[in-house]
Design a protein around this motif. Structure first.
Motif, PDB file in Angstrom:
ATOM      1  N   ALA A  89     110.418  54.578 113.784  1.00  0.00           N
ATOM      2  CA  ALA A  89     111.013  53.462 114.642  1.00  0.00           C
ATOM      3  C   ALA A  89     110.464  52.034 114.202  1.00  0.00           C
ATOM      4  N   HIS A  90     109.320  52.150 113.465  1.00  0.00           N
ATOM      5  CA  HIS A  90     108.500  50.821 113.178  1.00  0.00           C
ATOM      6  C   HIS A  90     109.178  50.274 111.935  1.00  0.00           C
ATOM      7  N   TRP A  91     109.976  51.195 110.972  1.00  0.00           N
ATOM      8  CA  TRP A  91     110.571  50.949 109.864  1.00  0.00           C
ATOM      9  C   TRP A  91     111.696  49.711 109.927  1.00  0.00           C
ATOM     10  N   THR A  92     111.640  48.719 108.954  1.00  0.00           N
ATOM     11  CA  THR A  92     112.778  47.887 109.072  1.00  0.00           C
ATOM     12  C   THR A  92     114.113  48.393 108.713  1.00  0.00           C
ATOM     13  N   LYS A  93     115.322  47.908 108.869  1.00  0.00           N
ATOM     14  CA  LYS A  93     116.390  47.982 108.484  1.00  0.00           C
ATOM     15  C   LYS A  93     116.494  48.309 106.770  1.00  0.00           C
ATOM     16  N   GLN A  94     115.811  47.401 106.312  1.00  0.00           N
ATOM     17  CA  GLN A  94     115.742  47.338 104.643  1.00  0.00           C
ATOM     18  C   GLN A  94     114.890  48.629 104.199  1.00  0.00           C
ATOM     19  N   GLU A  95     113.968  48.664 104.835  1.00  0.00           N
ATOM     20  CA  GLU A  95     113.467  50.229 104.736  1.00  0.00           C
ATOM     21  C   GLU A  95     114.024  51.403 104.655  1.00  0.00           C
ATOM     22  N   LYS A  96     114.815  51.707 105.780  1.00  0.00           N
ATOM     23  CA  LYS A  96     115.721  52.591 106.197  1.00  0.00           C
ATOM     24  C   LYS A  96     116.871  52.561 105.058  1.00  0.00           C
ATOM     25  N   TRP A  97     117.304  51.352 104.698  1.00  0.00           N
ATOM     26  CA  TRP A  97     118.497  51.534 103.508  1.00  0.00           C
ATOM     27  C   TRP A  97     117.851  51.963 102.420  1.00  0.00           C
ATOM     28  N   ALA A  98     116.704  51.472 102.078  1.00  0.00           N
ATOM     29  CA  ALA A  98     116.230  51.697 100.859  1.00  0.00           C
ATOM     30  C   ALA A  98     116.016  53.236 100.438  1.00  0.00           C
ATOM     31  N   LEU A  99     115.581  54.060 101.617  1.00  0.00           N
ATOM     32  CA  LEU A  99     115.587  55.507 101.561  1.00  0.00           C
ATOM     33  C   LEU A  99     116.952  56.222 101.591  1.00  0.00           C
ATOM     34  N   ARG A 153     108.728  61.520 101.114  1.00  0.00           N
ATOM     35  CA  ARG A 153     109.440  60.449 101.559  1.00  0.00           C
ATOM     36  C   ARG A 153     109.844  60.556 102.843  1.00  0.00           C
ATOM     37  N   LEU A 154     110.405  61.775 103.393  1.00  0.00           N
ATOM     38  CA  LEU A 154     110.669  61.664 104.786  1.00  0.00           C
ATOM     39  C   LEU A 154     109.493  61.871 105.836  1.00  0.00           C
ATOM     40  N   SER A 155     109.760  61.317 106.999  1.00  0.00           N
ATOM     41  CA  SER A 155     108.583  61.411 107.958  1.00  0.00           C
ATOM     42  C   SER A 155     108.534  62.977 108.373  1.00  0.00           C
ATOM     43  N   SER A 156     107.502  63.156 109.276  1.00  0.00           N
ATOM     44  CA  SER A 156     107.423  64.472 109.824  1.00  0.00           C
ATOM     45  C   SER A 156     108.571  65.064 110.554  1.00  0.00           C
ATOM     46  N   GLU A 157     109.166  64.106 111.485  1.00  0.00           N
ATOM     47  CA  GLU A 157     110.288  64.445 111.815  1.00  0.00           C
ATOM     48  C   GLU A 157     111.801  64.565 111.229  1.00  0.00           C
ATOM     49  N   GLY A 158     111.750  63.774 110.097  1.00  0.00           N
ATOM     50  CA  GLY A 158     112.566  63.584 109.291  1.00  0.00           C
ATOM     51  C   GLY A 158     112.721  64.932 108.359  1.00  0.00           C
ATOM     52  N   ARG A 159     111.269  65.508 108.071  1.00  0.00           N
ATOM     53  CA  ARG A 159     111.606  66.517 107.132  1.00  0.00           C
ATOM     54  C   ARG A 159     112.006  67.894 108.165  1.00  0.00           C
TER      55      ARG A 159
END
Length: 269
Positions: A89-99, A153-159
């Motif tokens: 949730a603390h990631w910016t839109k730009q960081e999420k877009w890059a991933l 690259r994915l977070s714990s929940e993302g994995r």
């Protein structure tokens, strides 16, 4: 997971994290030796005859193809399911877009290696296919494509969402839906049209390129649709919704329509 898109504009944000060249992945000595030994190259499956305007994407073009898909899936709940998580949730839109772009680069490169990636126009529409009796689950493809990096690259929940829910759901659903025909089917994994490519009939060309061959061979075609606007479009090409599945770990369930196109008799065409 196949999809087409609505009308909106997204500016692609590049980051240092999305500049990986899978062909130059830095790996431990043992893995590197394995790659050198087997010299994995984009061999993929037999390509159906290419109609006018459709061509196969090369390994050198994986970034352009992935950028087109990133644009096409810019607001897709399923694609962002392992990215837009509470622990990011603390990631910016730009960081999420890059991933988002990075993941599609891995997936696109893997399909160039073991599947079929086609485009129309100047990367205005892209389709990722897995031909019959093909998959990209082998160790070398995971290494070469960079898919292994998602463990980091994915977070714990993302994995958890990607590896323990999303991938098993797709695998098990396809197998249970097609049964013994699972290995004898074409799988439309992704199809997307970029903002500048819409309204030109590109997606139709990409779909018919393979469905025409599937009809000749008497094979079904399978896809998952993550956009409720799209099943009527796919029905135009002969697909029918056979079931609906859900991803459950987000605040609201994320829906996927499972669609199958049965081969058409060539005598009727």
């Amino acid at each position: 997971m196949a999809n087409t898109i609505g009308s909106f504009r997204v500016d692609i944000v590049e980051s240092k994290e999305s500049t990986l060249n899978p062909a130059n992945v830095k790996l431990p000595g043992v893995a590197l030796n394995l790659l050198k030994l087997f010299q994995l190259q984009p061999t993929a499956a037999a390509v159906p005859p290419l109609p006018e305007g459709v061509r196969v994407v090369t390994a050198a073009e994986y970034k352009q193809a992935a950028a087109c898909l990133a644009d096409a899936f810019a607001e897709d709940d399923v694609v962002f399911y392992p990215i837009d998580t509470p622990d990011r949730a603390h990631w910016t839109k730009q960081e999420k877009w890059a991933l988002h772009v990075e993941i599609l680069e891995y997936v696109t490169y893997a399909h160039i290696l073991k599947g079929l990636v086609t485009i129309v126009g100047d990367f205005e529409a892209v389709a990722l296919w897995m031909p019959p009796a093909s998959d990209m689950d082998d160790y070398l493809t995971i290494l070469r494509s960079g898919m292994w990096r998602l463990n980091y690259r994915l977070s714990s929940e993302g994995r958890r969402r990607f590896f323990t829910e999303f991938l098993p759901l797709l695998h098990d659903t396809k197998h249970s839906t097609l049964g013994p025909r699972d290995d004898a089917s074409w799988y439309l994994v992704y199809i997307g049209t970029s903002t500048r490519g819409r309204g030109k009939g590109h997606a139709s060309k990409l779909i018919r390129h393979v469905t025409n061959q599937a009809d000749k061979d008497g094979l079904p075609v399978y896809l998952e649709s993550s956009n409720k606007k799209n099943p009527p479009i796919y029905r135009h090409f002969g697909f029918e919704t056979v079931r609906t599945v859900y991803l459950h770990r987000a605040e609201r369930n994320v829906e996927l329509d499972i669609m199958v196109r049965e081969p058409k008799s060539m005598e009727k065409q």
